[in-house]
Design an enzyme around this catalytic site. Structure first.
Site, mmCIF file in Angstrom:
data_model
loop_
_atom_site.group_PDB
_atom_site.id
_atom_site.type_symbol
_atom_site.label_atom_id
_atom_site.label_comp_id
_atom_site.label_asym_id
_atom_site.label_seq_id
_atom_site.Cartn_x
_atom_site.Cartn_y
_atom_site.Cartn_z
ATOM 1 C CB SER A 294 28.144 25.920 52.539
ATOM 2 O OG SER A 294 29.173 25.732 51.591
ATOM 3 C CG LEU B 163 30.321 31.148 44.197
ATOM 4 C CD1 LEU B 163 31.188 31.978 45.147
ATOM 5 C CD2 LEU B 163 30.911 31.178 42.795
ATOM 6 C CG HIS C 85 33.061 24.384 48.917
ATOM 7 N ND1 HIS C 85 31.690 24.486 48.909
ATOM 8 C CD2 HIS C 85 33.336 23.090 49.231
ATOM 9 C CE1 HIS C 85 31.159 23.311 49.196
ATOM 10 N NE2 HIS C 85 32.142 22.445 49.395
ATOM 11 N NE ARG D 254 10.236 -14.421 39.220
ATOM 12 C CZ ARG D 254 9.632 -14.040 38.094
ATOM 13 N NH1 ARG D 254 9.314 -12.783 37.916
ATOM 14 N NH2 ARG D 254 9.379 -14.908 37.138
ATOM 15 C CB SER E 200 9.602 -8.683 37.430
ATOM 16 O OG SER E 200 9.362 -8.618 36.046
ATOM 17 C CD GLU F 213 16.173 1.696 39.278
ATOM 18 O OE1 GLU F 213 16.691 2.793 38.964
ATOM 19 O OE2 GLU F 213 15.662 0.930 38.428
ATOM 20 C CD GLN G 165 17.654 -6.545 32.117
ATOM 21 O OE1 GLN G 165 16.695 -6.194 32.777
ATOM 22 N NE2 GLN G 165 18.410 -5.680 31.442
ATOM 23 N NE ARG H 141 12.723 -14.516 34.226
ATOM 24 C CZ ARG H 141 12.370 -15.444 33.341
ATOM 25 N NH1 ARG H 141 12.896 -16.648 33.392
ATOM 26 N NH2 ARG H 141 11.495 -15.162 32.387
#
Lengths: 601, 601
Positions: free
Chosen positions: B12, B158, B232, B299, B326, B347, B408, B455
């Site tokens: 590699s 590869l 590899h 928050r 939010s 994310e 959530q 929240r």
């Protein structure tokens, strides 16, 4: 519904309402009354926050009573804020964005394995196409030429807080999917004839998966709200509702005078052929043939056990993320190439694909380095919420992998998997127990089951007759005068046995337990043995301290008069030889002996 | 090197050797002797398993002594199997594939903020382009028009166990990156003039990021090995080595007679302008102005504190994954739009981008729903291995978010973050403590610091003068005759206070602790209070039992004569009203009262 609930995403439903109407009442072939018809077309709402739209469909289909619709988001309702299988017509949980297309790959792959003609439709929002998983799915679906997979992107251009990255540039989506090897079609997602033509074309699709790119309007039909930012995830008040409904009725006069008695007839596919395979595995029996004096890596034993499993479990499939020669999933592939899925280096797609496969009665065993399941934690979390039965195998656990260094070491996988509801964690130390645990995994038909395997070869210590069970453990050493009980698992079993020998030479005895079932833990047995061992426990594990075996045991014995110390990985690891690293982290035989002496001073 | 180490990925390295040689000795402007020159071009080896190639470069540059090269992968060597910042010329850890391009975005973004001209080069392997994160990075880099970012893909076709998904079809990579908004160029990765021309062109690049797609050969230069599968991650034995080196010398006669005294001169950029900003934050002081009787969601307090922080910390930047309204990161954006990065719903890229930003002296605060940090667990893990200082804020913790349902709810985030080495976890219950904790976060210049926010609005319970510290806790209620100590954090502080009142009415007293510093935990204080409270602890948290606050406390008191019970989320949650869900999971005031009574029966 959302007004009654006081929360929800009505504008996200309105942008997709025309598409979903055409899909269920024109395009799809399915039996609304019989979700078990094996030839039903399948639908996944990847943009799970549009759940009320899905529930509205099933109300129209007669499955949800009109009054029950108003129970949306109630604690005793199956109509949750985002779809879960609590509602009988939902097989997979969505709501964490960007996962649905991968689930669709799993379903379409199951269709191919079963030689069925049904289509799999996945509805995505445009904003979720920024999730990398969508592109993992795009490339894998194209690679496998899953022409029965049809994605629909609801391009309403408005996210929760900003506009779509590609704005209303539908050609950008088209270019991306085309480059990824898909057929692609742009259409007006609110012009019913266009929508119907798009579905007609998608159904004739060959060779490649197809994406339907729909230009839509968020809040469509509400003059004062549509295509405006600031209304995401906002339910309208009871005071606002009448005038908004009036706007809808004015815009859609035909719907306003809609007659419930309209005689729509579902296009029910034949139920011929095999019935949907049972998801319950009950009668697998794996036979290993290791010589008692031989050595084998548990990761290799996993691969060998899969071969035996494949013969007994026609629905067993194996997925691996381009490390099949390290996890030894390749042994299965050699015997059952049609049931092996090379998922390339794309762990998120692999796990969600497994969710789709389970939804159609397949039994996926999914492997990669344990460290790289961290890449798919959200997908595993969602699988648990969806009560999907996933069998996961993470290899290369702990610092004992040696020179490749910390990036390749699974050191948080136990903590991660313990915090998954209804999960089980199995951690074999030798080839025999690995076989038995693959058998246990096969029979565990609910929830996430995680098998942790080791890179190095380890000696066979169990006889072929030895019995293992979920929640069990093995007492490997015990005497009448033990001063402590060593609780080990996997690679540290051998360190514990070495420590035992070292202590024996000094005329000290300890009990040694192989806690192969990390979750559920053999709490009662561990406590009982500890009480016969000077009320002392020393745990030793090749995993970070936090959330690992030791803290699981410490919690289990919290209200017992037992002294407990936990040997675990507490220093940031580095490259080095396995034995050096076990010493560096103080989880080797010497560290155990030292701790025994410290506790019994 | 790899032969000496007995492991590693020589083939590699060979596929990328020509590219890396041209990059360091022709294209890049940098001072090999001074990594702190703020105008140095930057390089990230995303395909971290080619680490020996990077070390060989730094040997040529005189930074690694020739003899030290042979320490590769030794336990006391800084030359680890995959690059980590233990080696002074590496700023970010790589080795989990597909993360480097995102780190490059962070670096290129820092360059733009600092108005510097340096380029950022990222070398990827072709196999890692199947990671979705690469496409997250591709779309974000194009969105921000990061023309100083140059990706090079080493297409040797590869992988470890199979061929690249796109095989040697370099046009496929070209089409994908072009569709994602990049300039793209295909060239022969072993023809030096072509490579040099590619870099020349990339440096003139404007408006868009550019990808250089190099056709290469794995094991290039070894007649018997090149372009063959099965090599590899295999080091050659000492016996094989001489003949392989002969093959190399025969293939590259110029290199075979290479003269170490060759007078190559680095292209050293000016050091003018500002010096590299210090990464150490020492003197932030945030001033909240909440009225004592007011309510605010933690928050929201986070967002408000960021505004104050932004004024004091010129290098402070904020990243958010399309939930800024939010998490309230939007408050920072309104004041400092140039230092706010909309990262869309991606994310993984966001977290690795943060790693790149820290590498150039920026102080990123990174927010999304706590649940969605599970999407980036691998990236957080790698950030910790790279000793990057990341400040993360996860909002919407626990079942107390209510109706949106389990997808959530962050319920495993504490377990996940605890198992990160050198991490800290802060969990404020009110607006005042949130401000203080953002201040603590700002000053925590090492490791991952995680802030967990809620929240719902909660009352202000602390005065502006209250002091908070990492590893601290607050004793909210205490008396001479407490029968138990309630250890709570975040939303459950208020349940504990309610329980306190309920118990007072029955003439029972309990101590109440706000364990806002979940890691490190205020172990000594908790133990001391428990000992004055009937030797009983009840923990209560809005998080799964496994790996959460309760099990952290249980571990801390493991060898004390303290009875402990842990109230936590143990049933798979569902949609419902917050107070119903707290009751359903038995983590509300009633559950606390019940447990106090049970323990003191």
């Amino acid at each position: 519904m959302t007004t009654q609930a006081g929360s929800g995403h009505p504008t996200s439903c309105l942008s997709a309402a025309d598409i979903v109407a055409a899909l269920f009442f024109y395009a799809m072939h399915f039996d609304p009354q019989n979700p078990h018809n094996p030839n039903n077309d399948q639908f996944i709402l990847s943009k799970g926050h549009a759940a009320p739209l899905l529930y509205a469909v099933w109300k129209e289909l007669g499955i949800i009573a009109p009054a029950d619709l108003l129970s949306l988001r109630d604690i005793d309702s199956v109509l949750e804020g985002h779809p879960t299988p609590r509602f009988s017509r939902v097989d997979v949980a969505t709501g964490s964005l960007g996962q649905g297309l991968s689930m669709g790959i799993g379903i379409a792959s199951a269709a191919r394995l079963d030689k069925r003609e049904y289509k799999t439709y996945v509805l995505l929002g445009d904003m979720e196409t920024t999730e990398g998983q969508v592109w993992e799915a795009a490339e894998i679906a194209a690679h496998y030429k899953l022409s029965s997979l049809i994605a629909i992107i609801d391009c309403n251009n408005l996210g929760q807080s900003t506009q779509a990255l590609d704005d209303y540039d539908l050609d950008a989506y088209h270019a991306k999917f085309t480059a990824f090897g898909w057929h692609s079609l742009i259409f007006d997602g609110h012009a019913m004839p266009d929508i119907m033509r798009a579905f007609d074309q998608a159904k004739k699709n060959k060779d490649k998966p197809m994406v339907l790119i729909a230009k839509t309007i968020k809040g469509y039909g509400l003059d004062t709200i549509e295509n405006k930012q600031g209304f995401h995830g906002k339910a309208f008040s009871s005071a606002e509702l009448p005038s908004l409904l009036e706007q809808l009725k004015k815009r859609f006069p035909a719907a306003a005078t809609y007659d419930d008695e309209y005689q729509w007839q579902p296009q029910i596919p034949s139920t011929k052929g095999i019935s949907v395979p049972s998801k319950k595995v009950t009668s697998v029996s794996l036979k290993q043939t290791y010589a008692t004096s031989s050595d084998v890596a548990t990761r290799k034993a996993y691969g060998q056990a899969l071969v035996d499993l494949g013969a007994q479990l026609a629905d067993g499939v194996v997925l691996d993320a381009e490390v099949k020669n390290s996890t030894f999933a390749e042994l299965f592939e050699k015997h059952y190439p049609d049931r092996f899925f090379q998922c390339f280096i794309a762990e998120q797609n692999m796990v969600s694909m497994g969710v789709g496969l389970t939804a159609r009665g397949k039994i996926p065993f999914i492997s990669t380095f344990g460290a790289f399941f961290t890449r798919a934690y959200d997908q595993i979390r969602m699988a648990a919420i969806g009560r999907s039965a996933l069998r996961l195998c993470g290899s290369h656990a702990g610092v004992s992998i040696g020179e490749d260094g910390p990036s390749q070491m699974a050191l948080e996988d136990i903590a991660m998997m313990r915090a998954i509801p209804d999960s089980a964690i199995l951690y074999p130390c030798d080839g025999v127990s690995t076989y038995k645990m693959v058998e246990i995994m096969a029979h565990r038909n609910d929830g996430i089951t995680y098998l942790r395997t080791t890179r190095a070869t380890t000696p066979i210590i169990y006889s072929a007759q030895e019995e293992f069970e979920l929640g069990g453990c093995k007492i490997l050493r015990q005497s009448e005068h033990d001063v402590a009980c060593i609780v080990s698992a996997g690679i540290t079993v051998f360190e514990a046995l070495k420590a035992y020998e070292m202590l024996q030479k000094e005329n000290r005895s300890v009990a040694v337990i192989d806690a192969y079932s990390v979750k559920p833990l053999a709490e009662a047995t561990i406590i009982a043995i500890a009480k016969k061992s000077g009320n002392r426990i020393i745990t030793v594990e090749d995993h970070y301290l936090e959330g690992g075996l030791g803290q699981a045991v410490a919690y289990a014995v919290r209200n017992e008069s037992i002294t407990i110390e936990c040997l675990a990985v507490t220093k940031l690891p580095r490259s080095g030889k396995p034995e050096q690293l076990l010493a560096f982290e103080e989880i080797d035989a010497n560290a155990i002996v030292k701790m025994v002496k410290y506790l019994t001073m």
